[in-house]
Design an enzyme around this catalytic site. Sequence first.
Site, mmCIF file in Angstrom:
data_model
loop_
_atom_site.group_PDB
_atom_site.id
_atom_site.type_symbol
_atom_site.label_atom_id
_atom_site.label_comp_id
_atom_site.label_asym_id
_atom_site.label_seq_id
_atom_site.Cartn_x
_atom_site.Cartn_y
_atom_site.Cartn_z
ATOM 1 N N LYS A 1 -2.813 -14.796 13.105
ATOM 2 C CA LYS A 1 -3.220 -16.177 12.817
ATOM 3 C C LYS A 1 -2.506 -16.721 11.576
ATOM 4 C CE LYS A 1 -7.325 -17.963 10.493
ATOM 5 N NZ LYS A 1 -6.624 -18.300 9.316
ATOM 6 N N ASN A 2 -2.549 -15.969 10.488
ATOM 7 C CA ASN A 2 -2.011 -16.515 9.239
ATOM 8 C C ASN A 2 -0.489 -16.620 9.253
ATOM 9 O OD1 ASN A 2 -4.546 -16.914 8.310
ATOM 10 N ND2 ASN A 2 -4.587 -15.148 6.930
ATOM 11 N N ASP B 1 -9.697 -10.744 3.311
ATOM 12 C CA ASP B 1 -10.147 -11.148 4.651
ATOM 13 C C ASP B 1 -10.789 -9.994 5.430
ATOM 14 O OD1 ASP B 1 -9.271 -13.652 4.052
ATOM 15 O OD2 ASP B 1 -7.550 -13.657 5.398
ATOM 16 N N ARG C 1 -10.718 -24.048 -3.900
ATOM 17 C CA ARG C 1 -9.433 -23.597 -3.333
ATOM 18 C C ARG C 1 -8.343 -24.563 -3.794
ATOM 19 N NH1 ARG C 1 -10.106 -21.230 2.738
ATOM 20 N NH2 ARG C 1 -8.091 -20.356 2.182
ATOM 21 N N CYS D 1 -12.025 -22.480 5.507
ATOM 22 C CA CYS D 1 -13.231 -21.733 5.111
ATOM 23 C C CYS D 1 -13.585 -22.053 3.662
ATOM 24 C CB CYS D 1 -12.994 -20.231 5.247
ATOM 25 S SG CYS D 1 -13.012 -19.653 6.946
ATOM 26 N N ARG E 1 -12.024 -19.665 15.622
ATOM 27 C CA ARG E 1 -10.833 -20.135 14.903
ATOM 28 C C ARG E 1 -9.793 -19.026 14.783
ATOM 29 N NH1 ARG E 1 -11.931 -21.193 9.355
ATOM 30 N NH2 ARG E 1 -9.698 -20.928 9.410
#
Length: 430
Positions: free
Chosen positions: A22-23, A306, A122, A117, A399
């Site tokens: 995903k990232n 994570d 952030r 999230c 997600r």
Amino acid sequence: MDKLVIRGGNKLYGSVTIGGAKNAVVALLPATLLARDVVVLENVPAIRDVKIMLGIMSQLGAQVKRLDKTSFRIDTTHVTVQEVPNDVAKRLRASYYLIGAMVGTFGKADVSLPGGCDFGVRPINLHLKGFKSLGVNVDIDNGMVRADAKEGMTGSSIYMDEVSVGATINVMLAAVKAKGLTIIENAAREPHIVDLANFLNRMGANVRGAGTDVIKIRGVEELHGCTYSVIPDQIEAGTYMVAAAAAGGDVTIKNVTPKHLESITAKLLECGVEIEEGDDEVRVRRFGELKPCNVKTKPHPGFPTDMQPQMVTLLALAKGTSIVHESVWESRFRYVDQLIRLGAKINVGGGKTAVIQGVDGFKGACVNATDLRAGAAMIIAGLVAEGETEIEDIYHIERGYEDVVEKFRAIGADIQRRYYPDEDDLELRA
Ligand code: UD1
């Protein structure tokens, strides 16, 4: 409203195949803009963040075509739109990669501040610092980041005050088209940084040193299309490893890069879990008691933040006391209240350190997926809990985890997605 419903107690056996990261893919998709050409991306995971990013790319004018379940053809030749409004950007954190990609492509970007999230503050100050060093004028105006490099960008030396994945990626995206040499010092070293560098190089960029803390980028005039396969998802793989360790059994996790999993493997070995590494798979077995251990999250190659909620869930079942320190995000223990509902004994001090007193087991309850990885932790807890666990707000999980119900069922979990009508549905029927 849909919920995940899990009847716990089954050990897990068999194999599960991991999807693309995903990232990585959320950075690679905006990076296709730089090619102004046709890119074929393979091993793209079927997750909501990808759908959202592909939707944004289409809105910008890219032609997106699905070739098969995991491959997409993306033609960015005719993209001219340089603005991403709030209703689009707020849907995912990674929308801020469009700033770097658009500045690199057009010399201009107006992108609304991102969503994602909620782990506390952030900031994006380092992204902005990086752009400014390249000669980009950046302003924040009414929630929009307005970046302008109409005079062109010039490579420079940028020191990142914190190790930031997002800032490293964003600067790489812009700097591939800056004149001369850009040096990013104290760069993040995550596997997806290396994947992005490999992808950019395949498109004709000149990026060296990704995977170390100094990345050197020599700007080029033009990039071009290519075919590229996204790396396997380190965190999805780690989640299934921890799930197998928590539930017990014998699971082979396929299509992984074992090197990316080393920090997770090391902690699971400390917990008494057996792990065998193959070339592109890991086998995880656990039949005995779980031992406690201490964990501190750190940027790669440290233990990934994570994976923190999943690991805390495992340690909540170990014989003894473990301490987990979160050093990346300021408030990433919000989900602990949900584990406590299931019977975990965890004390969070100062928002950053969890003291975990292992218990013999959990009891099923109704819990919330408070964010993406917290949701994964709830699944792991539900697999172990006696009776039924219901997980709400599962859109967070979707997600970042593809086919999560199917994958867990295939290794023996009793998990299903169930539809519960909410108030609005009932009104419609009355
Ligand atoms: C990425 C991941 C996220 C992961 C995180 C850390 C994506 C899409 N998301 O998020 O899943 O939890 O890396 O591994 O890849 N910071 C600043 N200023 C900045 C940017 C960051 O101070 O401009 C700080 C943050 O507050 C945080 C730390 O740096 O304490 C790390 O953040 P960063 O690596 O940037 O996280 P993201 O890229 O947002």
